[in-house]
Design a protein around this motif. Sequence first.
Motif, short mmCIF file in Angstrom:
data_model
loop_
_atom_site.label_atom_id
_atom_site.label_comp_id
_atom_site.label_asym_id
_atom_site.label_seq_id
_atom_site.Cartn_x
_atom_site.Cartn_y
_atom_site.Cartn_z
N UNK A 196 8.32 1.81 56.32
CA UNK A 196 8.66 3.20 56.02
C UNK A 196 7.84 3.62 54.79
N UNK A 197 7.16 4.74 54.91
CA UNK A 197 6.34 5.25 53.82
C UNK A 197 7.04 6.42 53.14
N UNK A 198 7.01 6.43 51.83
CA UNK A 198 7.49 7.56 51.07
C UNK A 198 6.30 8.51 50.91
N UNK A 199 6.31 9.60 51.64
CA UNK A 199 5.16 10.51 51.62
C UNK A 199 4.93 11.11 50.24
N UNK A 200 5.99 11.34 49.49
CA UNK A 200 5.82 11.88 48.14
C UNK A 200 5.01 10.92 47.28
N UNK A 201 5.31 9.64 47.38
CA UNK A 201 4.55 8.64 46.63
C UNK A 201 3.11 8.55 47.13
N UNK A 202 2.93 8.63 48.44
CA UNK A 202 1.61 8.50 49.04
C UNK A 202 0.67 9.62 48.63
N UNK A 203 1.19 10.84 48.52
CA UNK A 203 0.32 11.99 48.30
C UNK A 203 0.42 12.60 46.91
N UNK A 204 1.27 12.08 46.07
CA UNK A 204 1.55 12.69 44.76
C UNK A 204 0.26 13.09 44.03
N UNK A 205 0.12 14.40 43.82
CA UNK A 205 -1.01 14.94 43.06
C UNK A 205 -2.34 14.83 43.77
N UNK A 206 -2.33 14.61 45.07
CA UNK A 206 -3.57 14.45 45.82
C UNK A 206 -3.63 15.46 46.96
N UNK A 207 -4.84 15.92 47.30
CA UNK A 207 -4.97 16.80 48.46
C UNK A 207 -4.77 15.99 49.74
N UNK A 208 -4.31 16.68 50.79
CA UNK A 208 -3.98 16.02 52.05
C UNK A 208 -4.58 16.80 53.21
N UNK A 209 -5.10 16.06 54.17
CA UNK A 209 -5.45 16.63 55.46
C UNK A 209 -4.43 16.07 56.44
N UNK A 210 -3.53 16.93 56.90
CA UNK A 210 -2.44 16.55 57.79
C UNK A 210 -2.80 17.00 59.20
N UNK A 211 -2.68 16.06 60.17
CA UNK A 211 -3.07 16.36 61.54
C UNK A 211 -2.01 15.83 62.50
N UNK A 212 -1.55 16.68 63.43
CA UNK A 212 -0.68 16.18 64.49
C UNK A 212 -1.57 15.67 65.62
N UNK A 213 -1.30 14.47 66.10
CA UNK A 213 -2.20 13.81 67.03
C UNK A 213 -1.49 13.43 68.33
N UNK A 214 -2.30 13.06 69.32
CA UNK A 214 -1.79 12.52 70.58
C UNK A 214 -2.87 11.65 71.19
N UNK A 215 -2.47 10.57 71.82
CA UNK A 215 -3.43 9.59 72.32
C UNK A 215 -4.03 9.93 73.68
N UNK A 216 -3.41 10.84 74.42
CA UNK A 216 -3.92 11.19 75.75
C UNK A 216 -4.23 12.68 75.83
N UNK A 217 -5.03 13.14 74.92
CA UNK A 217 -5.36 14.56 74.80
C UNK A 217 -6.88 14.71 74.87
N UNK A 218 -7.33 15.85 75.34
CA UNK A 218 -8.76 16.11 75.38
C UNK A 218 -9.41 16.12 74.00
N UNK A 219 -8.61 16.25 72.96
CA UNK A 219 -9.13 16.29 71.60
C UNK A 219 -9.04 14.93 70.89
N UNK A 220 -8.63 13.90 71.62
CA UNK A 220 -8.41 12.58 71.01
C UNK A 220 -9.66 12.04 70.33
N UNK A 221 -10.83 12.43 70.80
CA UNK A 221 -12.08 11.96 70.18
C UNK A 221 -12.19 12.39 68.73
N UNK A 222 -11.38 13.38 68.32
CA UNK A 222 -11.41 13.81 66.92
C UNK A 222 -10.97 12.71 65.97
N UNK A 223 -10.28 11.68 66.47
CA UNK A 223 -9.92 10.56 65.62
C UNK A 223 -11.15 9.99 64.91
#
Length: 147
Positions: A9-36
């Motif tokens: 379990x990750x504490x997102x507040x600790x992970x990102x504290x004071x840092x910029x974030x690029x947040x992406x919702x993903x899926x493994x069987x999508x036409x956009x999966x190559x964006x990984x």
Amino acid sequence: MKQLHSSKILNLCDLVQGRPVLLVNTASHCGFTKQFGDLEKIHQQYKDQGLVVIGVSSDSFNQEADDEAAAADVCFKNFGVSFTMLATVPVKGAEAHPLFKEVARQDTAPKWNFYKYLVNRQGQIVDSNSSMTLPSDKALRKLLAAE
């Protein structure tokens, strides 16, 4: 939040504290999966400057693998993802995870997989991009460099 295909379990507040974030919702069987692959390149290019890339597995659009092991294989084995990947959660509607309820409050809920949200060091969304905007997009890269 739970890490993808892990009991950790990750504490997102600790992970990102004071840092910029690029947040992406993903899926493994999508036409956009190559964006990984491009998201991994962004992670490698900007991680030493503080950017945190977070992928959130989602089946809100019915394109995620049936189990986490299969979803993890797509991310980690097929595309060499080393950025933070979180376990599958809903990202839209009344069932959305609280993280994505906040995303919708600040900006807009994802309308499909691979929506990209740039979050500044203060936790405010400063830019969002649809699935159609590739992670290699020049305007997005310029914003990433500025954060």
